[in-house]
Every structure is written in structure tokens, then in C-alpha cells.
Motif scaffolding. Structure first.
Motif, PDB file in Angstrom:
ATOM      1  N   ASP A 179     -79.666-100.771   1.835  1.00 26.02           N
ATOM      2  CA  ASP A 179     -78.380-100.238   1.143  1.00 26.02           C
ATOM      3  C   ASP A 179     -78.838 -99.021   0.993  1.00 26.02           C
TER       4      ASP A 179
ATOM      5  N   SER B 135     -76.649 -96.524  -0.527  1.00 28.21           N
ATOM      6  CA  SER B 135     -75.687 -95.824  -1.081  1.00 28.21           C
ATOM      7  C   SER B 135     -76.412 -95.431  -2.472  1.00 28.21           C
ATOM      8  N   THR B 136     -75.720 -94.497  -3.343  1.00 25.42           N
ATOM      9  CA  THR B 136     -76.590 -93.991  -4.733  1.00 25.42           C
ATOM     10  C   THR B 136     -76.450 -95.102  -5.589  1.00 25.42           C
TER      11      THR B 136
END
Length: 463
Positions: free
Chosen positions: A424, A426-427
Motif C-alpha cells: 500500500d 498511500s500516505t
């Protein structure tokens, strides 16, 4: 007990006497059995179920009447394992300022996961396995190609942990807490080490460990490690004598591969089947920390030499690896991990080279396109580890994968593409986290997938 789907013919093996323990009369009296009677015995092996298991290394105390009295006192956790430096440094290393390491590991503790990341030991027992899915020790024989590609029978002693179920997250009482702390010293090799104290098995102290010029310990790193929520399910170890067929100079093979001690290790340390579900999973984490609660002065003391209590570490500081899933293949029956002594003194650990024989490498490599099904290799991750087995109506993950994987944090899986891990990016994805006085630093998730060890060799020196 539900029987496993394999049956072993045991004929006068080294395990025959052990298996004889299970062939007792109804009155439970043990009776010696002849080789002739044992040679006609068949069975699935020896099954066992560890229950309410817990362990902690504490300091020796011969005068203690009840050893359990100290279990709740973490200051007593100073029982140690010492890794001793042997042999000289190389000239290159010495000229670069390198020093030997002297390592003391303390308070090794195994217990049930209590979802507490600040303690090494919960004092709770953990169960492992069920009657239909126990730990099993067995002897099996398979026909496999040798290093020259010629099929021959290979017998091996196998220890299997309970199989990992497909699509099921085990209950908390099945997961493990593992903890330890340690002191790592840089040692001055020009000075003699402290003499061993026969009463403790550890070195004797010097007069003043911080100022005495004769103290061989020069620098110290103190650390703590806590792993919560571990599962060993699906792990496996095989011991055997390797086959023949390796010829020196042919494809990089070595004649030392032939008829020597071989191992096949599948090590599975998983915490979170549903690691793509998000969150930080505070109860499923590997934490490594170095900040102690009291004392800021650096010293060269250690309970191994000077006595004293176990240290206390800060509750939150350290490196956190959330939802670690580690699945390592270190040798197998087609590509063994061998142990050798080339000079009669030093040890060599080697994952052998893969011979250029289709009957061998097609059992190891993977065709990721899926067009050639003759390639049998696959990747072991938390959700899949080779061919699925069905026992008594329950589906279990396999144990025949040949590639390794390591994932930390939020990681998805591509079921259409050999079930490969997808990190993943994402931030908000939490995986590797640094925690300190100034706040947290989130380094995100990480995954290493489809790792195949083509060849690995490590040799000790100076023994």
C-alpha cells in the motif's frame, strides 16, 4: 484423532525406539519391542500438542524453594545466552578500527500474546495445535532428482508445526509473545577476557568496569525486542542426507554437496492474515527499543558480569514494525541447506547452487506467465504457501513453496497473479514506525515478494 493424508512405512530407522513408546498395552505398561515387530509397524509419526506453554530465562537461584515465586518479577530476568567472539580479526578489519563483538542476550521469554507491547512476558501459557492438526514428527521417503537429475529415493526426518488454515484468523490464545533484551559490547582484542565464574557460567567482574584500563569491554549497546501476535503455523524442518551427482566444476556445483547433512527449513512467523484491512494492529507488532527508563550515564556494566537487576525500557520509544509477516524458505529437498567443515575446524552453511537440470530447477522456479505448468515453484506468504491440503473437510495452506516473502504493514494480495503481495503506497498506510520524544515518523508499508535464494554461503573463520 483425525488421521493425516500421508502414511509412512517405518523399517528399522533411528526413530524406531521412539515410536515403540506408542505401541503399549492397554494397561499403559512400557514393553521392549524387537526389531522384527517394529519393522512391521506403520503410522503417521509422533503427534504432540503443546499446551499452556510459557518460559522465561531468569538468573540462577539454587536456594529458591518455589521457582514460580520469581515469575512475576521482571527484575529477575537475567538468565543469559552469551555469543562469544572466537578467532582474530582480519588485517583489513583491524586497520579500519573494527572490534570484536561480545553479545549477551537476557530474559528470553515465550508466553501468550496479551496485546501489551511494553512487556516481554505475559506469564500466560499458550496452546499450539489441535487433535486434528497437531505438531507431527515423522519419517518420509520421496523419489526426487539428484544433482545430476537422476531420480533416487530420499528419506528425511520431518518436524511439522500445525498447518496454517486457509482464510481463518486464529484466536488470540493461539498467538505468541516473544521477548528478550541484550547488551552488545565492542571488545578490545588485545586484552584478555574476564575469567569465567563457575557459579554463574558468566564472566567475573573487573574491579571498576568504568575506569579500569584492563577492562576489555569498550562500548555498549543495550536493546529490547518484543514481538506480539506471532504464529508458527505452517513451519517445517526436514533433516536428511543429500543425494549424489554433484561434480566439481560442473555448473558451479561442488562435490561437497554429495552425501552430506542437508536441511530444508520453512520458517513462518506471521501475525496478520488480513493485513490489507488497514489500521495499526497494536497487538500485532515487532518492537525494538534502546531507551531505558532510568539512568542517562553510559557505562560498561551488565548483569552478566556485575550482577544486578534487569533494565527497564521506555514504554513507547523505539522502532515498530506493524503486522509483520515473515515466510522464509531456507533450503528444501531439491536445493538443500548443507552444513560442512571444509578444513575440519570451521563451519560452512550453504544453500546449494541449483543445477542446470530441468528435473531439478522446474521444481524450484516459477513461470509467472502461467503458460508452462511444468514449473512447480511458488511463493510462500501469509495467505498461501504452495498446494492446498484438505484434511477432515478443512482446507490448509501448503508447505511446498520455494520462494520467500516478507511484508510489514498494510499489504494487499493479487490473487490472479500467483497471490503476490502489493504494498500500500498511500500516505495513510502504517507499517514501519519510529517513535521518540519528538513524535512519530511513519515510513509506510514494505514488502519483499517472490524471493528465491539462488545460492548462499557463509563460512566461519578462526575456529
Amino acid at each position: 484423532m483425525t488421521q493425516f493424508s500421508y502414511t509412512v512405512k517405518l523399517k528399522k530407522t533411528v526413530l524406531a525406539s521412539l515410536l515403540g513408546l506408542g505401541l503399549t498395552q492397554s494397561c499403559f505398561a512400557l514393553e521392549a519391542l524387537t526389531d522384527e515387530s517394529l519393522s512391521e509397524s506403520t503410522g503417521e509419526g509422533i503427534a504432540f500438542l503443546p499446551q499452556d506453554v510459557k518460559m522465561v530465562f531468569q538468573a540462577a537461584n539454587d536456594g529458591l524453594v518455589d521457582a514460580k515465586a520469581d515469575w512475576a518479577n521482571r527484575d529477575k530476568d537475567t538468565g543469559l545466552i552469551r555469543i562469544i567472539p572466537v578467532g582474530p580479526l582480519t588485517t583489513v578489519a583491524a586497520n579500519a578500527g573494527a572490534k570484536k563483538a561480545d553479545i549477551f542476550l537476557y530474559g528470553l521469554a515465550l508466553s501468550r500474546n496479551d496485546n501489551n507491547v511494553t512487556t516481554r512476558f505475559s506469564n500466560l501459557g499458550v496452546d499450539s495445535g489441535t487433535e486434528s492438526n497437531p505438531w507431527v514428527m515423522s519419517v518420509e521417503t520421496q523419489s526426487i532428482p539428484n544433482f545430476a537429475g537422476v531420480s533416487k529415493p530420499l528419506s528425511y526426518l520431518q518436524l511439522e508445526a500445525p498447518l496454517a488454515q486457509v482464510g481463518l484468523q486464529p484466536a488470540n490464545d493461539k498467538t505468541i509473545k516473544l521477548g528478550l533484551w541484550g547488551d552488545v559490547f565492542a571488545r578490545d582484542q588485545t586484552l584478555a577476557s574476564n575469567p569465567i565464574n563457575p557459579a554463574t557460567g558468566a564472566p567475573s567482574p573487573v574491579t571498576n568496569p568504568n575506569t579500569n584500563a584492563a577492562n576489555p569491554l569498550k562500548e555498549k549497546l543495550r536493546f529490547q525486542m518484543i514481538a506480539n501476535g506471532l504464529l508458527l503455523e505452517g513451519s517445517q524442518m526436514r533433516i536428511f542426507q543429500t543425494l549424489d551427482g554433484a561434480t566439481t566444476g560442473t555448473g558451479g556445483l561442488s562435490a561437497s554437496y554429495n552425501n552430506t547433512l542437508g536441511l530444508g527449513l520453512l520458517l513462518r512467523l506471521n501475525t496478520h492474515l488480513n493485513s490489507d484491512g488497514g489500521g495499526t494492529w497494536a497487538d500485532k507488532v515487532l518492537r525494538i527499543s534502546t531507551r531505558e527508563k532510568t539512568g542517562t550515564t553510559k557505562d560498561l556494566t551488565t548483569p552478566a558480569i556485575d550482577g544486578g537487576s534487569a533494565p527497564g525500557f521506555e514504554d513507547t520509544e523505539g522502532l515498530y514494525m506493524y503486522s509483520p509477516n515473515i515466510n522464509l524458505v531456507l533450503g528444501n529437498i531439491y536445493q538443500p541447506l548443507i552444513i560442512d567443515t571444509p578444513d575440519g575446524k570451521n563451519l560452512t552453511l550453504e544453500v546449494t547452487r541449483i543445477p542446470n537440470q530441468a528435473s531439478v530447477y522446474k521444481n524450484i522456479y516459477t513461470d509467472y506467465s502461467g503458460s508452462d505448468t511444468s514449473y512447480k515453484g511458488s511463493t510462500c506468504n501469509v495467505r498461501s504457501c504452495g498446494d492446498v491440503r484438505t484434511i477432515a473437510g478443512t482446507s490448509y495452506q501448503g508447505t511446498n513453496a520455494t520462494h520467500s516473502s516478507i511484508s510489514i504493514g498494510k499489504v494487499g494480495f493479487d490473487a490472479a497473479n500467483k497471490n503476490l503481495s502489493i504494498t500500500d503506497k498511500s500516505t495513510s498506510a502504517t507499517g514501519v514506525l519510529m517513535r521518540g520524544p519528538s513524535g512519530d515518523v511513519n515510513l509506510g508499508s514494505a514488502a519483499i515478494d517472490g524471493l528465491l535464494i539462488q545460492h548462499f554461503k557463509i563460512t566461519t573463520t578462526g575456529l
